[in-house]
Design a protein around this motif. Structure first.
Motif, mmCIF file in Angstrom:
data_model
loop_
_atom_site.group_PDB
_atom_site.id
_atom_site.type_symbol
_atom_site.label_atom_id
_atom_site.label_comp_id
_atom_site.label_asym_id
_atom_site.label_seq_id
_atom_site.Cartn_x
_atom_site.Cartn_y
_atom_site.Cartn_z
ATOM 1 N N ARG A 63 0.997 -1.213 0.055
ATOM 2 C CA ARG A 63 -0.163 -0.017 -0.035
ATOM 3 C C ARG A 63 0.835 1.229 -0.101
ATOM 4 O O ARG A 63 1.577 1.639 1.121
ATOM 5 C CB ARG A 63 -0.801 0.125 1.114
ATOM 6 C CG ARG A 63 -1.824 1.094 1.154
ATOM 7 C CD ARG A 63 -2.715 0.958 2.212
ATOM 8 N NE ARG A 63 -3.834 2.076 2.334
ATOM 9 C CZ ARG A 63 -4.976 2.469 3.229
ATOM 10 N NH1 ARG A 63 -5.277 1.423 3.942
ATOM 11 N NH2 ARG A 63 -5.753 3.122 3.245
ATOM 12 N N THR A 64 0.826 2.111 -1.089
ATOM 13 C CA THR A 64 1.827 3.024 -1.305
ATOM 14 C C THR A 64 1.220 4.463 -1.034
ATOM 15 O O THR A 64 1.815 5.458 -0.710
ATOM 16 C CB THR A 64 2.251 3.140 -2.659
ATOM 17 O OG1 THR A 64 1.075 3.257 -3.416
ATOM 18 C CG2 THR A 64 3.069 1.791 -2.917
ATOM 19 N N GLY A 106 -2.631 6.914 -1.292
ATOM 20 C CA GLY A 106 -3.765 7.398 -2.083
ATOM 21 C C GLY A 106 -4.905 7.714 -0.915
ATOM 22 O O GLY A 106 -4.474 8.056 0.149
ATOM 23 N N GLU A 113 0.490 -3.558 -6.274
ATOM 24 C CA GLU A 113 0.562 -2.287 -5.715
ATOM 25 C C GLU A 113 -1.248 -2.001 -5.227
ATOM 26 O O GLU A 113 -1.841 -2.255 -6.057
ATOM 27 C CB GLU A 113 0.881 -1.189 -6.468
ATOM 28 C CG GLU A 113 0.942 0.284 -5.531
ATOM 29 C CD GLU A 113 1.512 1.538 -6.508
ATOM 30 O OE1 GLU A 113 1.611 2.543 -6.110
ATOM 31 O OE2 GLU A 113 1.703 1.234 -7.500
ATOM 32 N N VAL A 137 -3.631 0.859 -3.666
ATOM 33 C CA VAL A 137 -3.752 2.136 -3.733
ATOM 34 C C VAL A 137 -5.421 2.503 -3.267
ATOM 35 O O VAL A 137 -6.420 2.097 -3.701
ATOM 36 C CB VAL A 137 -3.770 2.775 -5.051
ATOM 37 C CG1 VAL A 137 -3.755 4.269 -5.148
ATOM 38 C CG2 VAL A 137 -2.365 2.574 -5.631
ATOM 39 N N ARG A 174 7.020 4.868 -6.384
ATOM 40 C CA ARG A 174 6.014 4.532 -5.303
ATOM 41 C C ARG A 174 6.475 3.579 -4.174
ATOM 42 O O ARG A 174 6.366 3.594 -3.015
ATOM 43 C CB ARG A 174 4.803 4.724 -5.787
ATOM 44 C CG ARG A 174 4.279 5.729 -6.332
ATOM 45 C CD ARG A 174 2.714 5.602 -6.745
ATOM 46 N NE ARG A 174 2.335 4.790 -7.523
ATOM 47 C CZ ARG A 174 2.256 4.757 -8.978
ATOM 48 N NH1 ARG A 174 2.554 5.907 -9.520
ATOM 49 N NH2 ARG A 174 1.941 3.606 -9.503
#
Length: 278
Positions: A132-133, A135, A194, A196, A225
């Motif tokens: 989880r990068t 958002g 990934e 987001v 990211r």
């Protein structure tokens, strides 16, 4: 004469049994064990163990105990068979050898001037990182699943490392919505998905994006990211064991039904075996 013959056969059977060579793993149901100092000890469920030991249940106190055979003079079964010191000394020992500890190995990945190391999968396994990068909805817990297994949940930036068998897997995340990735994994490879957050109606929705090394336009953006998160061990939300599964049965049932409908329509993202991270 008949009685004498039966007696001889009986005595011969006992002698033959007593002459059999003992080995680790042999068991005696009930009997009397005599120590070197001639002290008798009644037992049941005796087993010849590794490293010159016998394990047994003490008939007097019903406690599990063990002794080294060097302290035992003889062992007598209730049927009359006696294993004397000579026979006990001839037992075929199997010395315990501790398993070789697993040696972790790592693969190095680079993006511009940044470098990260990710632990390789165990032999014959594959690894998937759910990362989880950022958002929207950073305070909202996203829940992560592999098929009908709950893998964990966390809010904000972080990652889950999940080791599994190669082959087909369904990874999905849930928040206000559910999002699925059908994966085909090769043994020995590391894959990254990934995670987001996006604005939802009541709270954040979740999106999963396949990190595809063949996408020359998107891959560098993924790396930009991903690297700050994967390089920070404090953001590791993984667990060596699966978390408690209770409480997620209904969500898993509904999620898998939704996946089935989406998959039939061809509306599920696919992570191909050759889309491993590098």
């Amino acid at each position: 004469m008949k009685r004498l013959t039966l007696l001889i056969i009986f005595l011969f059977s006992i002698t033959a049994l007593a002459q059999e060579k003992l080995k680790v793993g042999d068991k005696i149901k009930v009997g009397i064990l005599t120590l070197i100092n001639d002290q008798p000890l009644s037992f049941y469920d005796l087993e010849f163990a590794t490293d010159g030991k016998v394990k047994f249940m003490n008939s007097e106190n019903n406690q599990s105990e063990f002794l080294y055979l060097s302290s035992v003079k003889s062992i007598q079964e209730t049927e009359g068979v006696v294993y004397d010191k000579q026979k006990l000394d001839e037992i075929e020992y199997v010395k315990y050898v501790a398993p070789t500890p697993k040696v972790k190995t790592y693969s190095t990945f680079k993006y511009k001037d940044e470098t990260i190391e990710l632990e390789n999968p165990s032999e014959g396994k594959a690894v998937v990182y759910l990362v989880r990068t950022g958002g929207a909805g950073s305070m909202v817990n996203f829940r992560y699943f592999e098929g009908n297994k709950f893998l964990g949940k966390f809010s904000g930036k972080g990652y889950l490392r999940y080791e599994c068998e190669p082959g087909e897997h369904i990874f999905w995340a849930a928040s206000e919505n559910s999002y699925f990735v059908k994966s085909e994994l090769d043994a020995g490879k590391i894959y990254v998905i990934e995670v987001v957050g996006a604005m939802g109606v009541l709270y954040a929705q979740v999106t999963l994006d396949v990190v595809d090394r063949f996408d020359a336009k998107k891959y560098p953006k993924h790396q930009k990211r991903l690297f700050p998160v994967l390089s920070n061990k404090d953001l590791d939300r993984s667990s060596s064991t699966l978390p408690a599964q209770s409480g997620y049965e209904r969500e898993i049932e509904n999620g898998m039904e939704k996946y089935k409908r989406l998959n039939e329509k061809g509306d599920v993202k696919i992570l191909h075996a050759n889309q491993y991270f590098e």
